[in-house]
Design an enzyme around this catalytic site. Structure first.
Site, PDB file in Angstrom:
ATOM      1  N   CYS A 296      64.117  53.833  65.681  1.00  0.00           N
ATOM      2  CA  CYS A 296      62.688  54.102  65.825  1.00  0.00           C
ATOM      3  C   CYS A 296      62.184  55.027  64.723  1.00  0.00           C
ATOM      4  O   CYS A 296      61.075  54.861  64.198  1.00  0.00           O
ATOM      5  CB  CYS A 296      62.392  54.739  67.183  1.00  0.00           C
ATOM      6  SG  CYS A 296      62.813  53.703  68.594  1.00  0.00           S
TER       7      CYS A 296
ATOM      8  N   ARG B 131      60.858  47.039  71.452  1.00  0.00           N
ATOM      9  CA  ARG B 131      60.103  47.013  70.193  1.00  0.00           C
ATOM     10  C   ARG B 131      59.167  45.805  70.219  1.00  0.00           C
ATOM     11  O   ARG B 131      59.577  44.692  69.886  1.00  0.00           O
ATOM     12  CB  ARG B 131      61.061  46.920  69.007  1.00  0.00           C
ATOM     13  CG  ARG B 131      62.088  48.003  68.967  1.00  0.00           C
ATOM     14  CD  ARG B 131      62.987  47.920  67.738  1.00  0.00           C
ATOM     15  NE  ARG B 131      64.163  48.729  67.960  1.00  0.00           N
ATOM     16  CZ  ARG B 131      64.183  50.070  67.947  1.00  0.00           C
ATOM     17  NH1 ARG B 131      63.064  50.729  67.707  1.00  0.00           N
ATOM     18  NH2 ARG B 131      65.297  50.730  68.173  1.00  0.00           N
TER      19      ARG B 131
END
Length: 211
Positions: free
Chosen positions: A45, A122
């Site tokens: 991330c 995601r």
């Protein structure tokens, strides 16, 4: 909230963020790329947010507002954004939603129980300037996103809208686009007729042109 579906109004939301309370409708008239990540201070991330921060100006050139999201709190987002700037040298200037109650995540289908029962996966949602959801991309937790591909999808959607065309596989700006197929048999062109219009004729249903 209604569920997110292609070519329908994107679910409205009001949520706390690093820029204060924001609503999707605040950005009416702009394109929005809304993207979720599993958690702050995690390796993949962090690289993704560094990538988005680095290319924020490219999204802005296209009239796109970036909005990040995870189920972490605002203070965590702020501290993490400072960390990202120190690591990559690019400031995170877009808002990051603190979706602690998972209202936005659930409305957009960001929580996928098979992947994680608590964190948002995601996901990327492309919302046009009229508030319509135009495209969605989902990734598993262990695969980072490609910023160039996200920009390419924005370019493809905006090019298709502006010119009434479609974009072929592997299309990039500057490459030929696809002319819509004939609506009926009376509209079918010969190869010579298509060439006179400047089309690259492959088949009666597949014709390309340069913009």
């Amino acid at each position: 909230m209604s569920l997110a579906r292609l070519n329908e109004p994107a679910p409205e939301f009001e949520a706390a963020s690093t820029h204060g309370k924001i609503k999707l409708s605040d950005y009416k008239g702009k394109w929005v790329v809304l993207f979720s990540h599993p958690a702050d201070f995690t390796p993949v991330c962090t690289t993704e947010f560094g990538g988005f921060a680095e290319r924020t100006a490219e999204f802005e050139k296209r009239g796109v507002q970036l909005i990040g999201l995870s189920v972490d709190g605002v203070q965590s987002h702020i501290a993490w954004a400072q960390d990202i700037e120190q690591i990559f040298g690019h400031k995170v200037t877009f808002p990051i939603i603190a979706d602690l109650d998972r209202e936005v995540s659930n409305a957009y289908g960001m929580v996928q129980p098979g992947e994680s029962s608590t964190n948002a996966v995601r996901a990327v949602f492309f919302i046009d300037d009229k508030g319509t959801l135009r495209a969605m991309i989902y990734y598993p937790l262990n695969v980072g996103r490609n910023m160039a591909e996200i920009l390419r999808v924005v370019d493809a959607l905006q090019t298709a809208d502006a010119n009434g065309v479609a974009t072929p596989a592997n299309w990039e700006p500057g490459k030929p686009v696809v002319v819509p197929p004939p609506a009926n048999s009376n509209a079918v062109e010969t190869q010579e007729e298509a060439k006179q219009k400047g089309y690259d004729y492959k088949r009666w249903y597949l014709r390309m042109k340069n913009l």
